[in-house]
Design a protein around this motif. Structure first.
Motif, short mmCIF file in Angstrom:
data_model
loop_
_atom_site.label_atom_id
_atom_site.label_comp_id
_atom_site.label_asym_id
_atom_site.label_seq_id
_atom_site.Cartn_x
_atom_site.Cartn_y
_atom_site.Cartn_z
N LEU A 87 0.81 -1.22 0.00
CA LEU A 87 0.00 0.00 0.00
C LEU A 87 0.84 1.27 0.00
CD1 LEU A 87 -2.84 -0.92 2.54
CD2 LEU A 87 -2.95 -0.94 0.04
N PHE A 88 2.03 1.19 0.59
CA PHE A 88 2.88 2.37 0.77
C PHE A 88 4.29 2.08 0.28
CE2 PHE A 88 -0.42 2.33 4.05
CZ PHE A 88 -1.10 3.49 3.71
N PRO A 89 4.48 2.06 -1.04
CA PRO A 89 5.81 1.72 -1.59
C PRO A 89 6.91 2.70 -1.20
CG PRO A 89 4.30 2.39 -3.34
CD PRO A 89 3.50 2.30 -2.08
N ASP A 90 6.54 3.96 -0.90
CA ASP A 90 7.54 4.93 -0.43
C ASP A 90 7.68 4.74 1.08
OD1 ASP A 90 9.11 7.08 0.30
OD2 ASP A 90 8.01 8.54 -0.93
N LEU A 91 8.46 3.73 1.46
CA LEU A 91 8.58 3.34 2.85
C LEU A 91 9.12 4.45 3.73
CD1 LEU A 91 8.18 1.02 4.83
CD2 LEU A 91 10.50 0.26 4.28
N ALA A 92 10.06 5.23 3.22
CA ALA A 92 10.62 6.32 4.01
C ALA A 92 9.55 7.35 4.36
CB ALA A 92 11.77 6.98 3.26
N LYS A 93 8.71 7.69 3.39
CA LYS A 93 7.64 8.65 3.64
C LYS A 93 6.62 8.08 4.63
CE LYS A 93 3.97 11.25 1.39
NZ LYS A 93 3.21 11.48 0.16
N PHE A 94 6.27 6.82 4.44
CA PHE A 94 5.32 6.16 5.33
C PHE A 94 5.84 6.16 6.77
CE2 PHE A 94 4.04 2.15 7.44
CZ PHE A 94 2.68 2.38 7.53
N LYS A 95 7.10 5.76 6.96
CA LYS A 95 7.67 5.72 8.31
C LYS A 95 7.75 7.11 8.94
CE LYS A 95 10.18 1.42 8.16
NZ LYS A 95 11.43 0.73 8.44
N ALA A 96 8.05 8.11 8.14
CA ALA A 96 8.11 9.49 8.65
C ALA A 96 6.73 9.96 9.09
CB ALA A 96 8.69 10.43 7.59
N GLU A 97 5.71 9.65 8.29
CA GLU A 97 4.35 10.06 8.65
C GLU A 97 3.85 9.30 9.87
OE1 GLU A 97 2.01 9.65 5.07
OE2 GLU A 97 2.67 11.61 4.33
N GLU A 98 4.20 8.03 9.98
CA GLU A 98 3.80 7.25 11.16
C GLU A 98 4.52 7.76 12.41
OE1 GLU A 98 1.35 4.17 11.46
OE2 GLU A 98 0.88 6.03 10.41
N ALA A 99 5.78 8.15 12.27
CA ALA A 99 6.50 8.74 13.41
C ALA A 99 5.83 10.05 13.83
CB ALA A 99 7.97 8.97 13.04
N LYS A 100 5.41 10.83 12.87
CA LYS A 100 4.71 12.09 13.18
C LYS A 100 3.39 11.80 13.87
CE LYS A 100 2.89 16.32 11.22
NZ LYS A 100 2.65 17.12 10.02
N ARG A 101 2.66 10.80 13.37
CA ARG A 101 1.37 10.45 13.97
C ARG A 101 1.56 10.07 15.43
NH1 ARG A 101 -1.95 5.64 14.49
NH2 ARG A 101 -0.40 4.37 13.44
N PHE A 102 2.55 9.23 15.72
CA PHE A 102 2.77 8.82 17.11
C PHE A 102 3.31 9.96 17.96
CE2 PHE A 102 1.95 4.47 15.94
CZ PHE A 102 1.35 3.99 17.09
N ALA A 103 4.03 10.90 17.37
CA ALA A 103 4.52 12.06 18.12
C ALA A 103 3.36 12.94 18.59
CB ALA A 103 5.49 12.87 17.27
#
Length: 102
Positions: free
Chosen positions: A72-88
């Motif tokens: 679903l999220f082939p841009d793994l770096a972007k996905f991980k950055a957005e998930e880190a922001k969500r948890f922050a």
């Protein structure tokens, strides 16, 4: 938080439901305002097909969720950055595993 949740996490949960690992997803928000430490803004209740799926105990859930996320999220770096922001943005988070006696 809610926008990132809807964009990144909800699609993974929906796909895990489609694959049969999850049988039900219920998202609720409070109707009234609450004060202090009891406050919550979003509650997601996930019903798994079995307790093992809820805790990732050898059923393949974790591997399947990782594969779904990669698809679903082939841009793994972007996905991980957005998930880190969500948890922050989260002030408190807890998982509670319960048994239903239905």
């Amino acid at each position: 938080f809610r926008a990132l949740y809807a964009k990144n996490h909800q699609p993974i949960l929906d796909e895990m439901k489609r694959l049969g690992f999850i049988t039900r997803i219920e998202t609720t928000t409070p109707f009234t305002h609450m004060a202090g430490r009891t406050r919550w803004d979003l509650r997601v209740t996930i019903t798994y097909r079995g307790a093992e799926d809820a805790v990732g105990d050898g059923t393949g859930y974790d591997a399947a969720a990782e594969a779904v996320g990669a698809r679903l999220f082939p841009d793994l770096a972007k996905f991980k950055a957005e998930e880190a922001k969500r948890f922050a943005l989260v002030e408190e988070h807890w998982d509670v595993i319960v048994n239903s006696k239905e």
